[in-house]
Design a protein around this motif. Structure first.
Motif, PDB file in Angstrom:
ATOM      1  N   LEU A 194       0.763  -1.156  -0.073  1.00  7.90           N
ATOM      2  CA  LEU A 194      -0.042   0.056  -0.037  1.00  7.90           C
ATOM      3  C   LEU A 194       0.909   1.372  -0.071  1.00  7.90           C
ATOM      4  O   LEU A 194       1.772   1.303   0.826  1.00  7.90           O
ATOM      5  N   MET A 195       0.515   2.140  -0.990  1.00  9.70           N
ATOM      6  CA  MET A 195       1.427   3.284  -0.990  1.00  9.70           C
ATOM      7  C   MET A 195       0.758   4.439  -0.627  1.00  9.70           C
ATOM      8  O   MET A 195       0.012   4.949  -0.971  1.00  9.70           O
ATOM      9  N   GLY A 196       1.639   5.238   0.207  1.00  9.11           N
ATOM     10  CA  GLY A 196       1.192   6.470   0.996  1.00  9.11           C
ATOM     11  C   GLY A 196       1.852   7.710   0.059  1.00  9.11           C
ATOM     12  O   GLY A 196       2.474   7.168  -1.174  1.00  9.11           O
ATOM     13  N   ASP A 197       1.803   8.670   0.433  1.00  6.43           N
ATOM     14  CA  ASP A 197       2.309  10.062  -0.246  1.00  6.43           C
ATOM     15  C   ASP A 197       3.826   9.710  -0.291  1.00  6.43           C
ATOM     16  O   ASP A 197       4.811  10.158  -1.116  1.00  6.43           O
ATOM     17  N   THR A 198       4.632   9.434   0.848  1.00  5.05           N
ATOM     18  CA  THR A 198       5.826   9.373   1.135  1.00  5.05           C
ATOM     19  C   THR A 198       6.254   8.089   1.830  1.00  5.05           C
ATOM     20  O   THR A 198       7.377   7.866   2.278  1.00  5.05           O
ATOM     21  N   TYR A 199       5.386   7.045   1.630  1.00  5.80           N
ATOM     22  CA  TYR A 199       5.887   5.575   2.382  1.00  5.80           C
ATOM     23  C   TYR A 199       5.211   4.618   2.008  1.00  5.80           C
ATOM     24  O   TYR A 199       4.307   4.716   1.103  1.00  5.80           O
ATOM     25  N   LEU A 200       5.665   3.317   2.164  1.00  7.44           N
ATOM     26  CA  LEU A 200       5.142   2.128   1.631  1.00  7.44           C
ATOM     27  C   LEU A 200       4.743   1.371   2.928  1.00  7.44           C
ATOM     28  O   LEU A 200       5.319   1.211   3.817  1.00  7.44           O
ATOM     29  N   LEU A 201       3.466   0.670   2.863  1.00  7.90           N
ATOM     30  CA  LEU A 201       2.889  -0.320   3.748  1.00  7.90           C
ATOM     31  C   LEU A 201       3.346  -1.621   3.511  1.00  7.90           C
ATOM     32  O   LEU A 201       2.545  -2.170   2.433  1.00  7.90           O
ATOM     33  N   VAL A 202       3.799  -2.346   3.932  1.00 13.14           N
ATOM     34  CA  VAL A 202       4.159  -3.972   3.666  1.00 13.14           C
ATOM     35  C   VAL A 202       4.107  -4.802   4.985  1.00 13.14           C
ATOM     36  O   VAL A 202       4.161  -4.446   5.878  1.00 13.14           O
ATOM     37  N   SER A 203       4.004  -5.993   4.508  1.00 15.15           N
ATOM     38  CA  SER A 203       3.688  -6.954   5.672  1.00 15.15           C
ATOM     39  C   SER A 203       4.964  -7.544   6.277  1.00 15.15           C
ATOM     40  O   SER A 203       6.155  -7.338   5.428  1.00 15.15           O
ATOM     41  N   ARG A 204       5.085  -7.734   7.733  1.00 12.14           N
ATOM     42  CA  ARG A 204       6.388  -8.215   8.202  1.00 12.14           C
ATOM     43  C   ARG A 204       6.610  -9.585   7.955  1.00 12.14           C
ATOM     44  O   ARG A 204       5.469 -10.463   7.966  1.00 12.14           O
ATOM     45  N   ASP A 205       7.948 -10.008   8.008  1.00 13.58           N
ATOM     46  CA  ASP A 205       7.969 -11.654   7.643  1.00 13.58           C
ATOM     47  C   ASP A 205       8.981 -12.105   8.790  1.00 13.58           C
ATOM     48  O   ASP A 205       9.441 -11.140   9.428  1.00 13.58           O
ATOM     49  N   ALA A 206       9.506 -13.489   8.664  1.00 10.18           N
ATOM     50  CA  ALA A 206      10.366 -13.697   9.862  1.00 10.18           C
ATOM     51  C   ALA A 206      11.801 -13.246   9.262  1.00 10.18           C
ATOM     52  O   ALA A 206      12.474 -12.908  10.483  1.00 10.18           O
TER      53      ALA A 206
END
Length: 410
Positions: A166-178
């Protein structure tokens, strides 16, 4: 008289859309207008002064209209000339401005995320099935305008699924993995509202706790954990590269250049796609740090020394050689964006009314960045302004005017 130590002796700004230009020379270089001659060549501009001949290389399709150079009212210790350009808009640019990571992410391709500071891989082999933009920064303020019932999104977070980005204006949201446990560290920090002077420090209470995410190798902050399984990574702190051929990228660009390119690209993209031109650079706590007003993104600039063949900015060329004086190699005119800016923290006493007006205006687009990065951007803008002619340093309440982020779009 201001300090000229950082200012170019010859400064040129060309506007492709307006097909016009401004040439500024310091009076300690040229004593009268009659000593200056400006002529055009094949995608080049020749500036002759008593000290010699400078050549500015222009992009293909851009040239001077011969005989169009005219004297213009100067300012202080400067001499100004106005020019007219011929621009072939059908001529494709050989080198387009680099876009931000928001423009390059594609579905079903593998990407690696690197710490921009130390180049360590922090996320390995990410393949996204969905790459989606988040609502812009003011969407909460507009809910009442298009909902006839209570805000259905109140207290809800938009979080990615495992294979989402998911893309914000200045950041990315991604899932965390091991694998994140091996490359990232987390630190909890309490965020407290500033109280008025009349209130006791003992009454201050944390509003919320942020889990800051840092690179395990160099301890530089990259973003935060907005949920147990979700990372928020700022595009100014990480680089995203295709996994295929990732080894070809030996080093990241210089930090200042990377930051210039990233911020400039986002301002241009947002202005083009959403017709937004005023921005409030904010810390994660929502505190305005810098007000930015994008004026244009079609400028070409060149800063030169009065000594032939010595460029102050742009491509560095060989030292002056008298035998070559009539056939000089020049410096390239580089693409740049031009913005007005006002530091909020430094303007609390003198321009607080401007800051408050912008904060209440929903047409001003908030851009969130880490506090340290906001400070870096301010230093870049200040340094850029110091290299401009004095007449371009300020306008109205905006102390530094027209800081040209040179090479930001090259």
């Amino acid at each position: 008289m201001g300090d000229n130590s950082k200012q170019a002796e010859v400064f040129l700004e060309l506007r492709k859309r307006l097909q016009s230009g401004l040439l500024v020379l310091r009076r300690d270089v040229v004593k009268s207008y009659s000593e200056v001659s400006v002529t055009g060549g094949d995608s080049s501009l020749h500036i002759r002064t008593p000290l010699g001949l400078q050549c500015v290389e222009l992009p293909a399709g851009v040239s001077l209209v011969e005989g169009s150079c005219r004297e213009a009212p100067g300012a202080g210790d400067e001499m100004h000339f106005r020019l007219r350009l011929s621009v072939d808009h059908q001529h494709p640019d050989k080198k387009e401005a680099p876009g931000s990571v928001m423009e390059s992410l594609q579905l079903h391709k593998s990407y690696c995320f690197h710490c921009q500071s130390c180049e360590t891989r922090v996320l390995e082999e990410r393949v996204f099935k969905r790459v989606l933009p988040l609502p812009n920064g003011n969407w909460n303020s507009l809910v009442d305008d298009w909902c006839c019932h209570p805000d259905p999104f109140a207290n809800l977070k938009l979080l990615p699924r495992v294979d989402d980005c998911l893309m914000g204006d200045t950041y990315l949201l991604v899932s965390r993995d091991a694998g994140c446990d091996e490359t990232l560290t987390q630190e909890c920090r309490s965020i407290t509202n500033k109280m008025s002077d009349s209130q006791s420090q003992d009454t201050q209470k944390p509003n919320w706790r942020r889990k800051l995410v840092s690179c395990k190798s160099c301890s530089v902050g990259l973003g935060e954990a907005v949920a147990p399984d979700t990372l928020k990574l700022f595009i100014t702190e990480v680089t995203v590269r295709p996994s295929a051929g990732d080894h070809q990228f030996d080093t990241s660009p210089d930090r200042s250049l990377f930051l210039e390119q990233t911020i400039a690209a986002r301002l241009v993209e947002l202005s083009s796609s959403q017709s937004m031109f005023r921005f409030s650079l904010q810390t994660p706590e929502g505190k305005a740090f810098i007000l930015l007003w994008l004026l244009n993104s079609d400028s070409l600039i060149a800063s030169l020394s009065a000594t032939p063949f010595t460029a102050v900015s742009g491509d560095v060329v060989c030292p002056s050689q008298p035998k070559c004086c009539e056939h000089p190699s020049g410096t390239k005119a580089v693409s740049a964006i031009k913005v007005l800016y006002l530091p909020c923290l430094l303007s609390a006493s003198t321009h607080q009314d401007v800051v408050e007006t912008w904060e209440k205006d929903i047409s001003v687009h908030p851009l969130e960045l880490p506090s340290a990065t906001c400070q870096e951007v301010l230093l870049l803008l200040t340094a850029s302004t110091s290299c401009l002619p004095l007449s371009l340093h300020s306008m109205n309440s905006y102390k530094p005017l027209l800081p040209v982020m040179a090479a930001a779009l090259t």
